[in-house]
Design a protein around this motif. Sequence first.
Motif, PDB file in Angstrom:
ATOM      1  N   ASN A   1       0.836  -1.207   0.000  1.00  0.00           N
ATOM      2  CA  ASN A   1       0.000   0.000   0.000  1.00  0.00           C
ATOM      3  C   ASN A   1       0.870   1.255   0.000  1.00  0.00           C
ATOM      4  O   ASN A   1       0.436   2.322   0.412  1.00  0.00           O
ATOM      5  CB  ASN A   1      -0.924  -0.019   1.222  1.00  0.00           C
TER       6      ASN A   1
ATOM      7  N   ASN B   1      -4.108   6.757  -3.778  1.00  0.00           N
ATOM      8  CA  ASN B   1      -5.077   6.315  -2.782  1.00  0.00           C
ATOM      9  C   ASN B   1      -5.875   7.487  -2.240  1.00  0.00           C
ATOM     10  O   ASN B   1      -5.401   8.634  -2.242  1.00  0.00           O
ATOM     11  CB  ASN B   1      -4.379   5.628  -1.609  1.00  0.00           C
TER      12      ASN B   1
ATOM     13  N   ALA C   1      -8.442  -3.573   2.150  1.00  0.00           N
ATOM     14  CA  ALA C   1      -8.256  -2.852   0.886  1.00  0.00           C
ATOM     15  C   ALA C   1      -9.559  -2.800   0.095  1.00  0.00           C
ATOM     16  O   ALA C   1      -9.892  -1.773  -0.512  1.00  0.00           O
ATOM     17  CB  ALA C   1      -7.164  -3.518   0.060  1.00  0.00           C
TER      18      ALA C   1
ATOM     19  N   GLU D   1      -9.306   0.932  -1.636  1.00  0.00           N
ATOM     20  CA  GLU D   1      -8.014   1.531  -1.950  1.00  0.00           C
ATOM     21  C   GLU D   1      -7.570   1.085  -3.345  1.00  0.00           C
ATOM     22  O   GLU D   1      -7.878  -0.022  -3.790  1.00  0.00           O
ATOM     23  CB  GLU D   1      -6.968   1.121  -0.913  1.00  0.00           C
TER      24      GLU D   1
ATOM     25  N   PRO E   1      -3.388  -1.190  -3.688  1.00  0.00           N
ATOM     26  CA  PRO E   1      -3.356  -2.642  -3.522  1.00  0.00           C
ATOM     27  C   PRO E   1      -3.948  -3.400  -4.714  1.00  0.00           C
ATOM     28  O   PRO E   1      -3.458  -4.471  -5.075  1.00  0.00           O
ATOM     29  CB  PRO E   1      -4.184  -2.873  -2.251  1.00  0.00           C
TER      30      PRO E   1
END
Length: 879
Positions: free
Chosen positions: A413, A425, A438, A443, A446
């Motif tokens: 990440n 992100n 995630a 997000e 990832p």
Amino acid sequence: MDNNKLSRAGSKNKEQPSKTPKKKKKKLSGKRIFWTLFFTCAIAVFCAIAGYLYISVNGERLYQANKDKITVNETSKVYDRNGDLMGELSLQKSDPVKSEDIPKLLKDAFIATEDKRFYEHSGVDLWSIGRAAVKDVMARSKVEGGSTITQQLAKNIFLTRDKTFFRKATEVSIALALDRNLTKDEIITMYLNRIPFGGQIYGIKEASKYYFGKSDLNDLKVWEIATLAAMPKGPSKYNPLRNPELSMQRRGVVLSLMADQGYITADEAAKAKAVVYNYEPPKKKQNYQNFMDYVMNEAEDVTGLSEDDLNIGGYKIYTTMDANAQKVLEKEFADASNFEKSKDDQPVQGSMVIMNQENGSLVALLGGRDYERKGYSRVTNSRRQPGSAFKPIVSYAPALETGNFDMNSQLSNKKQCFGKYCPGNLHGYSDTIGMSEAITKSENIPAVWTLNEIGVKTGFNFANKLGIQLTEDDKNLAMALGGISKGTNTLEMAQAYSAFANGGKFNKAFSIKKIDGSDGKPVYTHKDKSEKVMEESTAYQMTEMMKKVVESGTGTKARIDRPVAGKTGTTQSGISGLKSNRDVWFVGYTPELTAAVWMGYDNPDKTHLLHNSSPLAAAFWGKVMKQALENFPAKEFKVPDNVKQPEPPPVEETTEHVSGLIASYSPDTQTVSLSWNGSDSGNATYRVYRKESSEADFSLLLNDVSSTSAEDMGAVAGLTYQYYVTAVSKDTGTESDPSNTVTIQVEGPPEEQLPPDENTGDNGQDGNTDQGQDGNTGNNPGNGDQGNGSDNGNGNNGNNNGNNNGNGNGNGNGNGNGQQGGDQGSGPGAGTGNGNTDNGTIVPPDNGSGGSTDTGSTGDGTKKPDNIGSGPFEDGTNP
């Protein structure tokens, strides 16, 4: 020579048999050839005459019997999944138009397109049939038809709809009879009055009225004439309402033919080709229309029958539609409050598909808020980018399928680039993040990192197995965030997610269970065909992770009174400086049904973009599915046998800790100031989280704060907020537990105070009540006996009390529903004051540097837009 050898040689020669003399071949005499040819020709002539007489007599008989009929069968009927009648395929036609009322150019257009030798043949064009046969043989498939206009007319007045040699022969016989009994002008006039033009529209006048709003055919323009002339080759395929692009392409072919044959000039053809069809027929309400149209298209595919055959063949079509679910869908699509309001007459559109994952049967579908018969359906015709809703399909599920990942696997990440592709992100960065978290937070890093790890080809192939139409251009990492060239639609997305809901088995969606002919005999029966596309454990883990999306992530608005798993998706405008969205999605499933929702503008531009994000689609999904599931017994998600629960990752100890958070508000600067005690190590950055009282969850407000203080300049007067802070270790990227939570009420501008009255105590300052956070108490000393003023608010802890101390008896009651209550009490006994109501206060968005737009939420009367980036995908970038 040896005597023995001579003896053997002599013996051998004696054993050889003598050769038989050859017979002489009989020569064919001229007499024999003559008689052979004579009898062959005689038999051929006799058969031809007999066949011609039969065809002529039979054609004449059928023509006389049926010249005033279109069909003798009853109309075809369509039934829902319970066997209840949905509707009949009744024909929609006008009175016949006289020849003199049909413009010559209109007749010429159909002749140029369908039968350019119309005036030269006798009903059947042997030259065209031969040419078509040669082309079919060369192409090894049927590429060109040889039917004349007269034959097409014959087919439309024939009695049965079977596909046999005798039907074709009889069609020819009727065509010859038509040509003997009618003039060419009578034939073309009858043809134009009887042929189908898509749906249940029959005849040129009805088509002109329906597609262009013109009852007088002389008012039709060249491009409109060509559009109608393009339809006989495929009334559904070249329908300008349903398939405007294909219709425009076919219109261009017609115009070229008209120009080549001298009916119009090349300049007229070029101008007519460029016109864009934009007519909207008058709305005629008919229940289940979109579903019925979908059924008819599927019926054409599975039976090989034409739309015309199905309309007038007396068929009984049994479908999978659930009447209650379809009615709910049509009702909610008709409710404008479910959609974002447009600035002009171009409405925000939508599409939704509901299907049964166990067998692929379609339960309900609707492709637009204003869907008309044989109209433009966004269920199949519109393709849009799916945003984060594509992450499970192309990144996470195929990663689980490799066996190298599970739902608790730690994914990268970190802020990073993948070659030239640099996604971002929304909620900041860390060294690692669990796969489940995630997905829950949606997000971006990832998802891209995971696709990069397993290989783009792996994700591409997995999406194909789930029925998503991809191209070679899609083989890149932007695919992880829904950046696919052709886009997708709600039908494909519902199909794909149904495999997660069905334990890894994929069923292609279908709408027809069976079709019976007019004689009651079965014509078609659907056969279930499931295909295993992933391991049961993969589907189970995806369900477990996507349940958290609905429980506490970006899809909380989709929560209903049944278990739900699903994923949101948003695609951004891609227009520099505009923080708005093109498309919002929610695709989810319960243990009983799977459904996909899309919302957006048909033609997004700078002035036609969405200000809401995926929670809008999630809320619509929940509203529809709660009602649609009423007739389906409740179930629970199945836990597969022998599925080992993934071990949760070890919890890392951290010395980081945040405490002593305090907050204050300055009316002068309209800013909330926050300060806290930093972490023990001093080697950390901080994240500030905020929740307005109407919101269900906290969202990230500030990231990578290096000091132990921060300011919120986006707080709106009259609202109540809660804050907490976490520390993120610079070494490990680990985030600490939340600090203490503080609540602060942002006061509005001070109100003008009334002068004291000798019989009135000073008014107590009213507390503000925004969706019910704990009330603030204010004290205001005055002259007089003690009086009380109170504000009554709505929400969690919605009573705020202000006390006035003075000399005099006076009670002032203010009822505040929104920003602030009224301030007035009068008289020695009691008085009332009415507060202002504030519905719809806008909280400015927090603009991140790109990132998923899946975190907004809508409360009662308060809307908080999502954090958005600047690119067309959810990472805020262009691939």
